[in-house]
Design a protein around this motif. Structure first.
Motif, PDB file in Angstrom:
ATOM      1  N   LEU A 208       0.827  -1.209   0.000  1.00 26.63           N
ATOM      2  CA  LEU A 208       0.000   0.000   0.000  1.00 26.63           C
ATOM      3  C   LEU A 208       0.860   1.257   0.000  1.00 26.63           C
ATOM      4  CD1 LEU A 208      -2.687  -1.216   2.535  1.00 26.63           C
ATOM      5  CD2 LEU A 208      -3.176  -0.488   0.193  1.00 26.63           C
ATOM      6  N   LEU A 209       1.907   1.263   0.819  1.00 30.53           N
ATOM      7  CA  LEU A 209       2.736   2.462   0.955  1.00 30.53           C
ATOM      8  C   LEU A 209       3.611   2.708  -0.278  1.00 30.53           C
ATOM      9  CD1 LEU A 209       3.826   2.345   4.710  1.00 30.53           C
ATOM     10  CD2 LEU A 209       1.885   3.508   3.651  1.00 30.53           C
ATOM     11  N   SER A 210       3.760   1.712  -1.136  1.00 34.04           N
ATOM     12  CA  SER A 210       4.549   1.896  -2.363  1.00 34.04           C
ATOM     13  C   SER A 210       3.669   1.949  -3.616  1.00 34.04           C
ATOM     14  CB  SER A 210       5.568   0.761  -2.511  1.00 34.04           C
ATOM     15  OG  SER A 210       4.912  -0.493  -2.629  1.00 34.04           O
ATOM     16  N   LEU A 211       2.343   1.907  -3.413  1.00 34.77           N
ATOM     17  CA  LEU A 211       1.414   1.932  -4.554  1.00 34.77           C
ATOM     18  C   LEU A 211       1.501   3.280  -5.277  1.00 34.77           C
ATOM     19  CD1 LEU A 211      -0.929   0.400  -6.013  1.00 34.77           C
ATOM     20  CD2 LEU A 211      -2.499   1.647  -4.492  1.00 34.77           C
ATOM     21  N   ARG A 212       1.578   3.221  -6.596  1.00 32.33           N
ATOM     22  CA  ARG A 212       1.658   4.438  -7.410  1.00 32.33           C
ATOM     23  C   ARG A 212       0.373   4.620  -8.216  1.00 32.33           C
ATOM     24  NH1 ARG A 212       6.684   2.712  -6.466  1.00 32.33           N
ATOM     25  NH2 ARG A 212       8.408   4.223  -6.488  1.00 32.33           N
ATOM     26  N   TRP A 213       0.107   5.864  -8.563  1.00 33.40           N
ATOM     27  CA  TRP A 213      -1.074   6.155  -9.373  1.00 33.40           C
ATOM     28  C   TRP A 213      -0.986   5.450 -10.727  1.00 33.40           C
ATOM     29  CZ3 TRP A 213      -5.173   7.659  -7.065  1.00 33.40           C
ATOM     30  CH2 TRP A 213      -5.115   8.507  -5.956  1.00 33.40           C
ATOM     31  N   SER A 214       0.213   5.278 -11.213  1.00 34.02           N
ATOM     32  CA  SER A 214       0.383   4.586 -12.498  1.00 34.02           C
ATOM     33  C   SER A 214       0.032   3.104 -12.411  1.00 34.02           C
ATOM     34  CB  SER A 214       1.826   4.745 -12.998  1.00 34.02           C
ATOM     35  OG  SER A 214       2.746   4.254 -12.041  1.00 34.02           O
ATOM     36  N   ASP A 215      -0.067   2.581 -11.179  1.00 36.30           N
ATOM     37  CA  ASP A 215      -0.455   1.184 -10.984  1.00 36.30           C
ATOM     38  C   ASP A 215      -1.970   1.003 -10.965  1.00 36.30           C
ATOM     39  OD1 ASP A 215       2.246   0.514 -10.664  1.00 36.30           O
ATOM     40  OD2 ASP A 215       2.181   0.908  -8.508  1.00 36.30           O
ATOM     41  N   VAL A 216      -2.710   2.109 -10.894  1.00 39.16           N
ATOM     42  CA  VAL A 216      -4.174   2.048 -10.783  1.00 39.16           C
ATOM     43  C   VAL A 216      -4.797   2.288 -12.160  1.00 39.16           C
ATOM     44  CG1 VAL A 216      -6.219   2.977  -9.648  1.00 39.16           C
ATOM     45  CG2 VAL A 216      -4.024   2.930  -8.424  1.00 39.16           C
ATOM     46  N   ASP A 217      -5.628   1.351 -12.585  1.00 32.91           N
ATOM     47  CA  ASP A 217      -6.337   1.465 -13.861  1.00 32.91           C
ATOM     48  C   ASP A 217      -7.794   1.805 -13.537  1.00 32.91           C
ATOM     49  OD1 ASP A 217      -7.671   1.125 -16.269  1.00 32.91           O
ATOM     50  OD2 ASP A 217      -6.459  -0.600 -16.885  1.00 32.91           O
ATOM     51  N   PHE A 218      -8.136   3.088 -13.638  1.00 34.48           N
ATOM     52  CA  PHE A 218      -9.485   3.530 -13.269  1.00 34.48           C
ATOM     53  C   PHE A 218     -10.535   3.007 -14.249  1.00 34.48           C
ATOM     54  CE2 PHE A 218      -6.949   6.520 -10.841  1.00 34.48           C
ATOM     55  CZ  PHE A 218      -7.677   6.642  -9.658  1.00 34.48           C
ATOM     56  N   GLU A 219     -10.188   2.908 -15.515  1.00 31.90           N
ATOM     57  CA  GLU A 219     -11.160   2.448 -16.508  1.00 31.90           C
ATOM     58  C   GLU A 219     -11.556   0.997 -16.274  1.00 31.90           C
ATOM     59  OE1 GLU A 219     -10.132   3.096 -20.543  1.00 31.90           O
ATOM     60  OE2 GLU A 219      -9.741   5.244 -20.293  1.00 31.90           O
ATOM     61  N   MET A 226       2.975  -4.073  -7.731  1.00 29.21           N
ATOM     62  CA  MET A 226       4.290  -4.168  -8.375  1.00 29.21           C
ATOM     63  C   MET A 226       5.453  -3.974  -7.410  1.00 29.21           C
ATOM     64  SD  MET A 226       4.215  -4.620 -11.745  1.00 29.21           S
ATOM     65  CE  MET A 226       5.657  -3.767 -12.400  1.00 29.21           C
ATOM     66  N   HIS A 227       5.178  -3.357  -6.243  1.00 27.16           N
ATOM     67  CA  HIS A 227       6.271  -2.977  -5.355  1.00 27.16           C
ATOM     68  C   HIS A 227       5.875  -3.225  -3.897  1.00 27.16           C
ATOM     69  CE1 HIS A 227       6.837  -0.353  -8.931  1.00 27.16           C
ATOM     70  NE2 HIS A 227       5.580  -0.002  -8.691  1.00 27.16           N
ATOM     71  N   SER A 228       6.876  -3.174  -3.045  1.00 28.17           N
ATOM     72  CA  SER A 228       6.670  -3.190  -1.600  1.00 28.17           C
ATOM     73  C   SER A 228       7.815  -2.407  -0.974  1.00 28.17           C
ATOM     74  CB  SER A 228       6.647  -4.614  -1.060  1.00 28.17           C
ATOM     75  OG  SER A 228       6.353  -4.609   0.324  1.00 28.17           O
ATOM     76  N   VAL A 229       7.507  -1.605   0.032  1.00 25.16           N
ATOM     77  CA  VAL A 229       8.536  -0.778   0.648  1.00 25.16           C
ATOM     78  C   VAL A 229       8.544  -0.999   2.160  1.00 25.16           C
ATOM     79  CG1 VAL A 229       7.065   1.256   1.052  1.00 25.16           C
ATOM     80  CG2 VAL A 229       9.526   1.560   0.686  1.00 25.16           C
ATOM     81  N   ASP A 282       4.784   9.959  -7.307  1.00 22.45           N
ATOM     82  CA  ASP A 282       3.590   9.339  -7.879  1.00 22.45           C
ATOM     83  C   ASP A 282       2.907   8.389  -6.893  1.00 22.45           C
ATOM     84  OD1 ASP A 282       1.783   9.041 -10.059  1.00 22.45           O
ATOM     85  OD2 ASP A 282       2.700   7.114 -10.584  1.00 22.45           O
ATOM     86  N   LEU A 283       3.185   8.552  -5.596  1.00 22.43           N
ATOM     87  CA  LEU A 283       2.636   7.640  -4.597  1.00 22.43           C
ATOM     88  C   LEU A 283       1.175   7.950  -4.308  1.00 22.43           C
ATOM     89  CD1 LEU A 283       5.625   7.622  -2.066  1.00 22.43           C
ATOM     90  CD2 LEU A 283       4.980   5.779  -3.645  1.00 22.43           C
ATOM     91  N   VAL A 284       0.380   6.909  -4.134  1.00 21.58           N
ATOM     92  CA  VAL A 284      -1.032   7.076  -3.801  1.00 21.58           C
ATOM     93  C   VAL A 284      -1.194   7.495  -2.346  1.00 21.58           C
ATOM     94  CG1 VAL A 284      -3.284   5.909  -3.671  1.00 21.58           C
ATOM     95  CG2 VAL A 284      -1.717   5.401  -5.558  1.00 21.58           C
ATOM     96  N   PHE A 285      -0.330   6.961  -1.473  1.00 19.19           N
ATOM     97  CA  PHE A 285      -0.418   7.260  -0.039  1.00 19.19           C
ATOM     98  C   PHE A 285       0.924   7.789   0.476  1.00 19.19           C
ATOM     99  CE2 PHE A 285      -3.321   3.589  -0.783  1.00 19.19           C
ATOM    100  CZ  PHE A 285      -4.516   4.277  -0.626  1.00 19.19           C
ATOM    101  N   GLY A 291       6.810  12.082  -0.129  1.00 21.61           N
ATOM    102  CA  GLY A 291       7.693  10.926   0.038  1.00 21.61           C
ATOM    103  C   GLY A 291       6.968   9.750   0.672  1.00 21.61           C
ATOM    104  N   TYR A 292       7.725   8.700   0.975  1.00 24.11           N
ATOM    105  CA  TYR A 292       7.126   7.529   1.616  1.00 24.11           C
ATOM    106  C   TYR A 292       6.584   7.885   2.996  1.00 24.11           C
ATOM    107  CZ  TYR A 292       9.387   4.546  -1.881  1.00 24.11           C
ATOM    108  OH  TYR A 292       9.792   3.949  -3.050  1.00 24.11           O
ATOM    109  N   MET A 293       5.423   7.339   3.327  1.00 16.58           N
ATOM    110  CA  MET A 293       4.885   7.477   4.673  1.00 16.58           C
ATOM    111  C   MET A 293       5.605   6.478   5.568  1.00 16.58           C
ATOM    112  SD  MET A 293       0.943   6.995   6.026  1.00 16.58           S
ATOM    113  CE  MET A 293       0.279   7.894   4.625  1.00 16.58           C
ATOM    114  N   HIS A 294       6.062   6.928   6.732  1.00 17.57           N
ATOM    115  CA  HIS A 294       6.798   6.027   7.627  1.00 17.57           C
ATOM    116  C   HIS A 294       5.835   5.005   8.231  1.00 17.57           C
ATOM    117  CE1 HIS A 294       9.482   4.491  10.674  1.00 17.57           C
ATOM    118  NE2 HIS A 294      10.461   5.269  10.223  1.00 17.57           N
TER     119      HIS A 294
END
Length: 384
Positions: A208-219, A226-229, A282-285, A291-294
């Protein structure tokens, strides 16, 4: 006496050593190294020579230089294995090896016995969880497997002991009603969409903390994991790809969650414009500057919200368990839940959530009753 220096590789000789009043069985290994075994009688020395030669043929005799367990483990981790590990795994291995070194570090590697190791596990269970002790066993088994391959020990002592059975911490996941109460309570909170995503999708914290808007397909109303932080002391934020192929997965999203994400994106754009400093990752959260949320900061907020809503304390990771248990209670197929959670094997899903399945047996019983009752009614009508 024959010149022992002329002995060929994997050959042996027996001779008397006057200074020590002992008979010596001397073996020359395929590496050109000589190994000596002192015995009281000539017959014992001959038997020892033949025994070691047989072991050499099988490849089960120690041929490398001796090392203490602590020195070997640190050398194995730093020089032989580190390049194959993720940073998070390396840091964890280092911590686990420290537990071993503290108690058994001065034991000669080739002298470690099953009894010593079993006693060590028993002692550690007094202060560590069964899961951690099991992990210690795992990393030691891996290291000793390498020691056998390098000819430093003739056997893997870990194969001769019984590792502790993992006693799982009892997880009390949120019910559907509790999840609904929590999500309703956090409306308008910075963590509103993140918590809703966790409850609905079962995604891990790092995902969740590494999720990017480019990973979300709204259509198509879905997202790609794709990632984990994670934040690791002395290393900072470390982002990795999923550990397994199953971890990289598509997750379909319900309409209400898509709506929440769209509103969240609009609010984030406004916050970005108002921020004095913003790092565009480009992070969602993200945190308040992009930057990354701690994880610890998020965890503190989460605990506070649970207290406010009157729910018992649970870890953030328990929202993942909550998602799985709610879906099971909804009658969702276990295979679908496995894919949603990104488990590499369905046995992991079954092992984790099998305790929830018996509660669904009433539905099965009712279904069978319905089938045969209908048959009985049809027969009655036919006879009439």
């Amino acid at each position: 006496m024959a010149d022992k220096s002329q002995r060929g590789h994997n050959e042996g000789t027996v001779y008397y050593e006057e200074s020590r009043d002992r008979w010596v069985a001397q073996i020359t290994t395929s590496l050109g190294k000589r190994k000596k075994y002192r015995c009281k009688t000539k017959q014992e020395a001959i038997r020892k020579k033949n025994e070691v030669l047989r072991e050499l043929e099988k490849g089960t005799v120690v041929t490398a230089a001796r090392k203490k367990l602590g020195d070997y483990l640190e050398d194995w981790l730093e020089n032989a294995h580190r390049s194959q590990l993720r940073i998070s795994t390396y840091v964890n291995y280092k911590k686990l090896i420290r537990y071993i070194v503290d108690d058994l570090g001065n034991v000669w590697l080739d002298k470690l016995t099953p009894q010593q190791l079993q006693a060590f596990y028993t002692k550690k269970l007094e202060t560590l969880s069964s899961k951690v002790v099991h992990e210690i066993h795992g990393v030691l088994h891996l290291a000793l497997k390498n020691a056998v391959r390098w000819g430093m020990v003739s056997r893997n002592v870990c194969d001769l002991v019984t590792p502790p059975r993992i006693v799982s911490r009892e997880v009390v996941p949120l019910t559907l009603e509790q999840a609904r109460v929590l999500v309703k309570h956090v409306q308008g909170h910075r963590l509103e969409v993140l918590l809703a995503m966790a409850v609905v999708t079962g995604m891990r914290r790092g995902e969740l903390l590494s999720l990017r808007w480019s990973d979300v397909d709204f259509e198509r109303r879905r997202l790609l994991v794709m990632h984990s932080v994670d934040f690791i002391a002395h290393y900072g934020y470390i982002e990795d790809k999923p550990k397994t192929t199953a971890g990289k997965r598509l997750i379909s999203l319900p309409s209400f969650l898509i709506d929440m994400l769209e509103k969240h994106r609009i609010q984030q754009l406004a916050a970005r414009e108002a921020a004095k400093k913003w790092v565009d990752n480009d992070l969602v959260f993200p945190n308040l500057s992009g930057g990354y949320m701690h994880p610890n900061h998020m965890g503190e907020k989460f605990r506070k919200l649970l207290k406010e809503v009157g729910l018992s304390h649970i870890r953030f990771h328990d929202l993942r368990h909550s998602a799985a248990s709610i879906l099971l209670c909804m009658g969702v197929n276990i295979k679908v839940i496995q894919e949603l959670l990104g488990h590499s094997d369905i046995s992991i899903t079954l092992r984790t959530y099998s305790h929830l399945l018996p509660s669904m047996q009433k539905e099965v019983v009712d279904t069978w009753d319905g089938v045969f009752l209908l048959d009985d009614e049809s027969d009655e009508k036919g006879r009439s």
